[in-house]
Motif scaffolding. Structure first.
Motif, PDB file in Angstrom:
ATOM      1  N   ASP A 743       1.388  -0.943  -0.115  1.00 34.39           N
ATOM      2  CA  ASP A 743       0.329  -0.167  -0.096  1.00 34.39           C
ATOM      3  C   ASP A 743       0.982   1.202   0.199  1.00 34.39           C
ATOM      4  O   ASP A 743       0.730   1.831   0.957  1.00 34.39           O
ATOM      5  N   GLU A 744       1.877   1.183  -1.116  1.00 30.63           N
ATOM      6  CA  GLU A 744       2.635   2.645  -0.876  1.00 30.63           C
ATOM      7  C   GLU A 744       3.849   3.420   0.405  1.00 30.63           C
ATOM      8  O   GLU A 744       4.547   4.051   0.830  1.00 30.63           O
ATOM      9  N   LYS A 745       3.722   1.793   0.896  1.00 28.67           N
ATOM     10  CA  LYS A 745       4.475   1.896   2.474  1.00 28.67           C
ATOM     11  C   LYS A 745       5.887   0.685   1.868  1.00 28.67           C
ATOM     12  O   LYS A 745       5.567  -0.187   1.946  1.00 28.67           O
ATOM     13  N   PHE A 746       6.690   1.089   2.850  1.00 31.69           N
ATOM     14  CA  PHE A 746       7.751   0.086   3.315  1.00 31.69           C
ATOM     15  C   PHE A 746       8.474  -0.247   4.422  1.00 31.69           C
ATOM     16  O   PHE A 746       8.067   0.485   5.428  1.00 31.69           O
ATOM     17  N   TYR A 747       8.687  -1.298   4.430  1.00 28.36           N
ATOM     18  CA  TYR A 747       8.857  -1.886   5.992  1.00 28.36           C
ATOM     19  C   TYR A 747      10.132  -2.666   5.949  1.00 28.36           C
ATOM     20  O   TYR A 747      10.555  -2.916   5.070  1.00 28.36           O
ATOM     21  N   PHE A 748      10.882  -2.955   7.343  1.00 31.90           N
ATOM     22  CA  PHE A 748      12.259  -3.349   7.192  1.00 31.90           C
ATOM     23  C   PHE A 748      12.004  -4.469   7.638  1.00 31.90           C
ATOM     24  O   PHE A 748      10.925  -5.193   8.473  1.00 31.90           O
ATOM     25  N   VAL A 749      12.339  -6.069   6.535  1.00 34.37           N
ATOM     26  CA  VAL A 749      11.477  -6.956   7.095  1.00 34.37           C
ATOM     27  C   VAL A 749      13.677  -8.122   6.930  1.00 34.37           C
ATOM     28  O   VAL A 749      14.369  -7.903   6.273  1.00 34.37           O
ATOM     29  N   ASP A 776       0.853 -10.130   6.181  1.00 32.11           N
ATOM     30  CA  ASP A 776       0.292 -11.302   4.952  1.00 32.11           C
ATOM     31  C   ASP A 776       1.889 -10.596   4.210  1.00 32.11           C
ATOM     32  O   ASP A 776       2.003 -11.117   3.165  1.00 32.11           O
ATOM     33  N   TRP A 777       3.257 -10.180   5.494  1.00 30.21           N
ATOM     34  CA  TRP A 777       4.578 -10.043   4.602  1.00 30.21           C
ATOM     35  C   TRP A 777       4.694 -11.019   3.067  1.00 30.21           C
ATOM     36  O   TRP A 777       5.738 -10.525   2.508  1.00 30.21           O
TER      37      TRP A 777
END
Length: 777
Positions: A743-749, A776-777
């Motif tokens: 959703d046009e957001k970025f997360y560190f995984v 649900d990444w």
């Protein structure tokens, strides 16, 4: 080959082994007739038959005074005679009048001649083959050192026309090495052709897996330039994982995101694993079929003293009479026992004798021409000299030696010789080598006197029927080649050997850690790659020094230990160093100011292809010895010592082969052009090593295939395993950015499977994930 001729080699080998110093080698042409023949041939021969370096040297002698320093040498000798005269003429004038008379006329033969040294170099140091060989063999027959072979004559091996088959005369190990390098170059090139699909897929991908430098092979690799900084939702601005952004006032965490599309894992993976299968088949054929077949073929075609001999490992300590041994082994011989070599406990005595000979050589080089080195009439005043303390310290470290210090060292050495000669256990027998007249005699003795370990332990009927020597069962085996035996190490205990290896291996590890620390501090990939290539050359020298402190019974065991040290060091610095210090997110891209792992390895491949072979071909140390040190030598012997050739170690050359293969197999998934890099590098190594073998290196004792067996059983097999296992991890790591978009957001995984555990499991991806990421990444 006449068996009786080869059976005499063990006795000769003892003298060669103990006299391995340069002065003993030079003694081979002390015969005035032999030396005159070499010099006469030097003037009569067609210059086209000479090496290019010798032609260049003769041109320098004709055209420049810089290289021909005979007049300067004459002046230095006159000064040396004057200085010698001042010291010797302290009490009487008898010796002084001799020196004064000699001073008036320094004979031409007292001056060293570079033409003689170059003739010595080509006839005694470099390998030669027999011209117009009439034998049935279809390869060049290697001539023995210094032999002219009558009317046939000899020639230098041609650098271009010499094939691996022609190198059979250099020993089994040399022939196997060049055959292996050539075969691996062909196999890796074929596999590279198959992997052109991966190269094309990377290069033509719409995700712009493109490149900045075609020469480094980045175009057609996993290297990605299509990256951008994105804000991370689940990390604080001051988190160490965040990338620094220039001129940014936003208090948010930013990370680089790889916008290159992931490769087609199915098609590219299938091609890669087909390559793995082909490599397994090719390596099996090369190492476990072709190489073993060559070992047997070379061994059968080359008859040596070991084919006629047996070695007794546990002789009675007092069995020093060779006739007693001859009588015991006569029943096993078809004809007679040709020779008996008894190795006694005189190691320290022999070392002291060799040290004395070296001191005499150094002393002769410092004395004026014509002085009797054994005479005591001139030594008294030199021995009475008392140099200052600082000079004693410098000379004790091996620098600034003069006549006085050498005489004192010689006196101490002779005292040591007397002490060792009176050692009560000097005649204890350590090993015995029996040489028969025929091969059948050796086989009969081995069959009659050998038994299994279990038979010996349970004292079976077979064991008790074996003949005993002085009521003792003998442990016998086929000995190594005479020149392969390290005679002075035969009496060392197992505990001492282990202690020496622990110390040398520990020092090698410390050296590698220092090199790795320096390499990881160099940020520029080109400079760091050059440093690693140069360091790999230095680690070979350090490994040789460390291994020389160890005791090994034969040259094969020594080479195997040297190979293990250098191979581990080079594989770690070239293969694992960059991988271990590069963050996961910088494997295929590294932002604006950093260098990715792919870039570093491509640069290192290019460096290994050019720098290492270039150092071998240029041979800086050899050039310095021949063109700088040699013209300044004051005696012919000291001048000739600069033309003995550079040291050569087969173990060190095998480590270069191992290092390149490890680099190729480890990084082939993300840098498929590494197959071509590997193939071209091996071809360069093949030609550069062949040139060095025929024009630069000194000859080494012929050794068996120990290093070849050790490398194929352990290192090359490990490289194949790494090729298959690392492919899975390289594919699993894409896109190498640890960023998830939703959703046009970025997360560190965490995308790296090896982040916490090894071996990694798919469940680890969920177990160790940071907080704040979508379910649900």
């Amino acid at each position: 080959m006449d068996p009786s001729e080869s059976s005499l080699r063990p006795v000769k080998a003892i003298g060669n082994r103990h006299g391995s110093s340069d002065d003993l080698f030079l003694n081979e042409i002390k015969n005035p007739v032999a030396k005159k023949r070499l010099i006469d041939e030097n003037h009569k021969r067609d210059p086209s038959e000479m090496s290019y370096s010798r032609r260049f040297a003769l041109w320098l002698l004709r055209t420049t005074k810089w290289y021909d320093r005979r007049e300067q040498t004459r002046d230095i000798l006159k000064k040396r005679i004057a200085d010698f005269h001042k010291i010797v003429s302290g009490d009487d004038g008898g010796e002084a009048s001799f020196i004064t008379k000699h001073d008036e006329d320094i004979k031409e033969e007292d001056l060293p001649d570079l033409r003689k040294s170059w003739a010595f170099y080509e006839h005694m140091t470099l390998p030669r083959f027999v011209r117009n060989n009439e034998s049935d063999s279809n390869y060049l027959e290697k001539a023995r050192t210094g032999e002219s072979h009558g009317d046939k004559g000899t020639e230098l091996y041609p650098v271009v026309g010499t094939t691996p088959k022609d190198l059979k005369g250099f020993g089994v190990s040399i022939g196997l090495y060049f055959m292996t390098v050539l075969a691996l170059a062909i196999v890796t090139f074929v596999v590279g052709l198959i992997n052109t699909y991966l190269i094309y897929s990377y290069a033509s991908n719409d995700s712009q897996f493109v490149l900045t430098n075609v020469l480094l092979g980045l175009d057609g690799s996993a290297y990605c330039k299509n990256i951008r900084l994105v804000p991370i939702e689940n990390l604080a601005p001051d988190d160490m994982k965040c990338d620094k952004v220039k001129n940014s006032t936003e208090k948010r965490c930013f990370m680089f995101k790889n916008d290159c599309e992931n490769p087609n894992f199915i098609s590219m993976g299938v091609v890669h694993y087909v390559s793995t299968l082909l490599l397994i088949i090719g390596m099996y054929v090369i190492f476990f079929h072709y190489q073993q077949k060559l070992e047997v073929k070379y061994d059968e075609e080359t008859l040596t003293a070991s084919d006629y001999s047996v070695e007794i490992k546990n002789p009675p300590k007092d069995a020093i009479d060779p006739e007693e041994w001859r009588e015991f082994f006569m029943p096993f011989s078809e004809k007679f026992v040709n020779s008996c070599t008894i190795v006694i406990n005189n190691e320290e005595l022999v070392k002291a004798l060799v040290a004395r000979r070296i001191l005499l050589k150094e002393l002769k080089n410092l004395l004026p021409p014509g002085i009797d080195i054994e005479s005591d009439s001139w030594k008294r005043n030199f021995l009475q000299q008392e140099p200052p303390a600082w000079k004693n310290f410098v000379q004790g470290a091996g620098f600034g030696k003069d006549i006085s210090s050498l005489l004192k060292n010689l006196h101490c050495c002779e005292m040591s010789i007397r002490t060792h000669a009176e050692y009560e256990r000097i005649e204890e027998v350590n090993h015995v080598i029996i040489t028969f007249e025929t091969e059948n005699g050796q086989r009969t003795a081995l069959e009659a006197l050998s038994c299994g370990k279990l038979e010996g332990y349970f004292r079976t009927k077979r064991r008790m029927s074996i003949p005993r020597f002085n009521r003792q069962f003998l442990k016998i085996k086929e000995p190594p080649e005479p020149n392969d035996v390290r005679w002075h190490d035969l009496d060392e205990t197992t505990f001492l050997r282990m202690k020496q290896q622990v110390i040398s291996n520990s020092s090698s590890v410390m050296m590698v850690l220092v090199g790795c620390y320096v390499a990881q501090t160099i940020q520029d990939p080109v400079y760091s790659s050059v440093f690693i290539s140069v360091f790999n050359g230095g680690i070979a020298v350090f490994g040789a020094v460390a291994t020389s402190l160890e005791a090994h019974r034969n040259e094969g065991a020594y080479q195997r230990s040297l190979f293990f040290k250098i191979a581990l060091a080079r594989v770690f610095t070239t293969v694992f160093l960059y991988y271990s210090i590069t963050p996961f997110t910088e494997f295929v891209h590294a932002g604006e100011e950093k260098t990715s792992l792919v870039e570093r390895m491509a640069s290192l491949f290019f460096s290994e292809m050019i720098i290492a072979p270039l150092l071998i071909v240029v041979d800086p140390a050899g050039l310095y010895a021949k063109f700088v040190q040699a013209p300044r030598a004051l005696t012919q012997d000291s001048m000739d010592s600069n033309f003995l050739g550079s040291n050569f170690s087969l173990a060190e050359r095998y480590t270069s082969l191992t290092k390149v293969l490890f680099m190729c197999f480890f990084y082939a998934t993300i840098l498929p052009v590494s197959y071509f890099f590997c193939s071209f590098t091996l071809l360069v190594v093949y030609f550069s090593d062949k040139y060095a073998l025929l024009r630069i290196w000194r000859e080494v004792p012929a050794s068996g295939p120990n290093v070849a067996k050790f490398s194929r059983d352990y290192f090359f097999t490990t490289a194949l395993v790494l090729h298959a296992t690392m492919a899975a991890y390289w594919w699993s790591g894409f896109p190498y950015d640890n960023v998830y978009e939703k959703d046009e957001k970025f997360y560190f995984v965490l995308q790296y499977l090896l982040w916490h555990t090894y071996p990694a499991r798919p469940t680890d991806l969920n177990e160790f994930q940071p907080e704040g990421i979508p379910d649900d990444w």
